[in-house]
Design a protein around this motif. Structure first.
Motif, PDB file in Angstrom:
ATOM      1  N   ALA A  42      15.586 -28.380  34.759  1.00 48.63           N
ATOM      2  CA  ALA A  42      14.676 -29.281  36.076  1.00 48.63           C
ATOM      3  C   ALA A  42      13.687 -28.126  36.716  1.00 48.63           C
ATOM      4  N   GLN A  43      13.407 -26.526  36.126  1.00 47.24           N
ATOM      5  CA  GLN A  43      12.215 -25.878  36.003  1.00 47.24           C
ATOM      6  C   GLN A  43      11.395 -26.065  35.669  1.00 47.24           C
ATOM      7  N   MET A  44      11.710 -26.472  34.245  1.00 44.05           N
ATOM      8  CA  MET A  44      10.451 -26.988  32.806  1.00 44.05           C
ATOM      9  C   MET A  44       9.539 -28.907  33.810  1.00 44.05           C
ATOM     10  N   LEU A  45      10.693 -29.093  34.339  1.00 44.96           N
ATOM     11  CA  LEU A  45      10.044 -30.561  35.151  1.00 44.96           C
ATOM     12  C   LEU A  45       9.003 -30.387  35.412  1.00 44.96           C
ATOM     13  N   PHE A  46       9.866 -29.676  36.513  1.00 41.90           N
ATOM     14  CA  PHE A  46       8.887 -29.486  38.049  1.00 41.90           C
ATOM     15  C   PHE A  46       7.890 -28.445  38.126  1.00 41.90           C
ATOM     16  N   LYS A  47       7.887 -27.889  37.541  1.00 41.65           N
ATOM     17  CA  LYS A  47       6.581 -26.610  36.574  1.00 41.65           C
ATOM     18  C   LYS A  47       5.398 -26.402  36.173  1.00 41.65           C
ATOM     19  N   VAL A  48       5.892 -27.638  35.037  1.00 42.20           N
ATOM     20  CA  VAL A  48       5.392 -27.712  33.848  1.00 42.20           C
ATOM     21  C   VAL A  48       4.465 -28.534  33.667  1.00 42.20           C
ATOM     22  N   GLU A  49       5.643 -29.843  33.414  1.00 40.30           N
ATOM     23  CA  GLU A  49       5.892 -30.893  32.768  1.00 40.30           C
ATOM     24  C   GLU A  49       4.977 -31.760  34.000  1.00 40.30           C
ATOM     25  N   LEU A  50       5.296 -31.829  35.164  1.00 41.53           N
ATOM     26  CA  LEU A  50       4.837 -33.220  35.988  1.00 41.53           C
ATOM     27  C   LEU A  50       3.326 -31.916  36.467  1.00 41.53           C
ATOM     28  N   PRO A  51       3.022 -31.375  36.763  1.00 47.12           N
ATOM     29  CA  PRO A  51       1.608 -30.600  37.369  1.00 47.12           C
ATOM     30  C   PRO A  51       0.843 -31.016  36.394  1.00 47.12           C
ATOM     31  N   ASN A  52       1.662 -30.681  35.054  1.00 47.57           N
ATOM     32  CA  ASN A  52       0.427 -31.096  34.043  1.00 47.57           C
ATOM     33  C   ASN A  52      -0.118 -32.413  33.804  1.00 47.57           C
ATOM     34  N   ALA A  53       0.847 -32.980  34.329  1.00 44.61           N
ATOM     35  CA  ALA A  53       0.959 -34.653  33.404  1.00 44.61           C
ATOM     36  C   ALA A  53       0.203 -35.785  34.558  1.00 44.61           C
ATOM     37  N   MET A  54       0.412 -34.781  36.112  1.00 44.92           N
ATOM     38  CA  MET A  54       0.079 -35.330  37.427  1.00 44.92           C
ATOM     39  C   MET A  54      -1.385 -36.141  37.620  1.00 44.92           C
ATOM     40  N   TYR A  55      -2.266 -35.290  36.960  1.00 43.89           N
ATOM     41  CA  TYR A  55      -3.762 -36.287  36.999  1.00 43.89           C
ATOM     42  C   TYR A  55      -3.509 -37.983  36.186  1.00 43.89           C
ATOM     43  N   ILE A  56      -3.074 -37.841  35.348  1.00 44.00           N
ATOM     44  CA  ILE A  56      -2.555 -38.756  34.135  1.00 44.00           C
ATOM     45  C   ILE A  56      -1.726 -40.049  35.614  1.00 44.00           C
ATOM     46  N   ILE A  57      -0.637 -39.209  35.645  1.00 44.38           N
ATOM     47  CA  ILE A  57       0.529 -40.395  36.248  1.00 44.38           C
ATOM     48  C   ILE A  57      -0.318 -41.057  37.652  1.00 44.38           C
ATOM     49  N   LEU A  58      -1.324 -39.891  38.184  1.00 42.29           N
ATOM     50  CA  LEU A  58      -2.060 -40.729  40.099  1.00 42.29           C
ATOM     51  C   LEU A  58      -2.650 -41.874  39.473  1.00 42.29           C
ATOM     52  N   THR A  59      -3.703 -41.530  37.909  1.00 44.86           N
ATOM     53  CA  THR A  59      -4.465 -42.004  37.996  1.00 44.86           C
ATOM     54  C   THR A  59      -3.550 -43.797  37.796  1.00 44.86           C
ATOM     55  N   GLY A  60      -2.595 -43.620  37.403  1.00 42.79           N
ATOM     56  CA  GLY A  60      -1.346 -44.799  36.872  1.00 42.79           C
ATOM     57  C   GLY A  60      -1.358 -46.122  38.744  1.00 42.79           C
ATOM     58  N   ILE A  61      -1.129 -44.644  39.493  1.00 37.62           N
ATOM     59  CA  ILE A  61      -0.486 -45.014  40.979  1.00 37.62           C
ATOM     60  C   ILE A  61      -2.163 -45.962  41.387  1.00 37.62           C
ATOM     61  N   ARG A  62      -2.905 -44.820  41.182  1.00 35.08           N
ATOM     62  CA  ARG A  62      -4.156 -45.570  41.583  1.00 35.08           C
ATOM     63  C   ARG A  62      -4.546 -46.895  41.015  1.00 35.08           C
ATOM     64  N   THR A  63      -4.736 -47.149  39.802  1.00 39.44           N
ATOM     65  CA  THR A  63      -4.640 -48.570  38.668  1.00 39.44           C
ATOM     66  C   THR A  63      -4.041 -49.685  39.810  1.00 39.44           C
ATOM     67  N   SER A  64      -1.788 -48.967  40.311  1.00 38.34           N
ATOM     68  CA  SER A  64      -0.874 -50.583  41.250  1.00 38.34           C
ATOM     69  C   SER A  64      -1.471 -50.128  41.726  1.00 38.34           C
TER      70      SER A  64
END
Length: 246
Positions: free
Chosen positions: A155-177
């Motif tokens: 859980a710590q890996m997901l919220f402190k490492v993975e999501l912060p590093n993937a957030m830019y790409i995720i937000l790009t998908g949200i913007r497109t949607s």
């Protein structure tokens, strides 16, 4: 540290270009009767504009609430084996015309806003899920090894490492949607969902350019604004310490 390029001349050029295009568009819109219609019916346009925003925001929030967790799930454990299969199915669904999606939803849900929102959610899911998967799957393994070396839990890996590093790409998908949903929401009028599609389709039926533009112009402006605003959000949310080729 990279030096910023001087963009004063280019900025002035594009500003003047935008000004000229706006002026020309204003003259053309006046000839088509758009400005006169907008001045005569501001309350109707505003009411439908608010309805349109509600459709977009509600459907986008639901799409995010479903899409991001689904993207996370597809990068976990045994679900990785089905990731490509599920994304291919979603990709096929995305090729179905928006009008067909709304028609199918109407068959089961009847007419009204709930049908429009359901169709918009379905249509807006793929970019969010795909970008969530791409962002999480594309994280540098060095970051993951460092997190494990520090003794982080999954859980710590997901919220402190993975999501912060993937957030830019995720937000790009949200913007497109979200931008896709702004345009698709115009179809909601066909199932009694309201929105600016009321003006667009009524204008087409009456062969009245002014009536049609009263719906089309605010729709286009809303799409441009949402694209700009979510782009700004990327700068606010994504940490300055994370480096991306923007």
């Amino acid at each position: 540290m990279k030096k910023k390029k001087k963009t004063g001349g280019a900025g002035r050029f594009w500003m003047m270009t935008a000004f000229v295009l706006t002026f020309i568009s204003g003259i053309y819109a006046e000839q088509l009767g758009f400005l006169q219609f907008a001045m005569d019916n501001p309350e109707e346009i505003w009411m439908l504009f608010v309805e349109h925003i509600q459709l977009v925001l509600i459907s986008s929030v639901i799409s995010i609430a479903i899409g991001v967790p689904t993207g996370i799930l597809l990068t976990r454990g045994f679900m990785r084996r089905y990731r490509d299969w599920i994304l291919n199915i979603l990709g096929i669904c995305q090729t179905v015309p928006s009008l067909a999606v709304i028609a199918i939803a109407m068959t089961y849900l009847g007419i009204g806003k709930k049908t429009a929102i359901f169709a918009l959610v379905i249509y807006g899911l793929l970019p969010i899920i795909r970008n969530s998967v791409a962002g999480l799957a594309g994280i540098n393994p060095v970051f993951l090894d460092a997190g494990r070396g520090m003794g982080m839990t999954p859980a710590q890996m997901l919220f402190k490492v993975e999501l912060p590093n993937a957030m830019y790409i995720i937000l790009t998908g949200i913007r497109t949607s979200t931008v896709i949903n702004v345009g698709t929401a115009a179809m909601s009028f066909l199932v009694g969902g309201g929105g600016l599609g009321d003006l667009i389709f009524s204008g087409i039926a009456m062969v009245d350019p002014g009536y049609m533009l009263a719906g089309a112009v605010p729709t286009a402006a809303l799409a441009i604004f949402m694209n700009w605003f979510i782009g700004k959000m990327e700068g606010w949310i994504v940490s300055d310490g994370l480096v991306y080729e923007k």
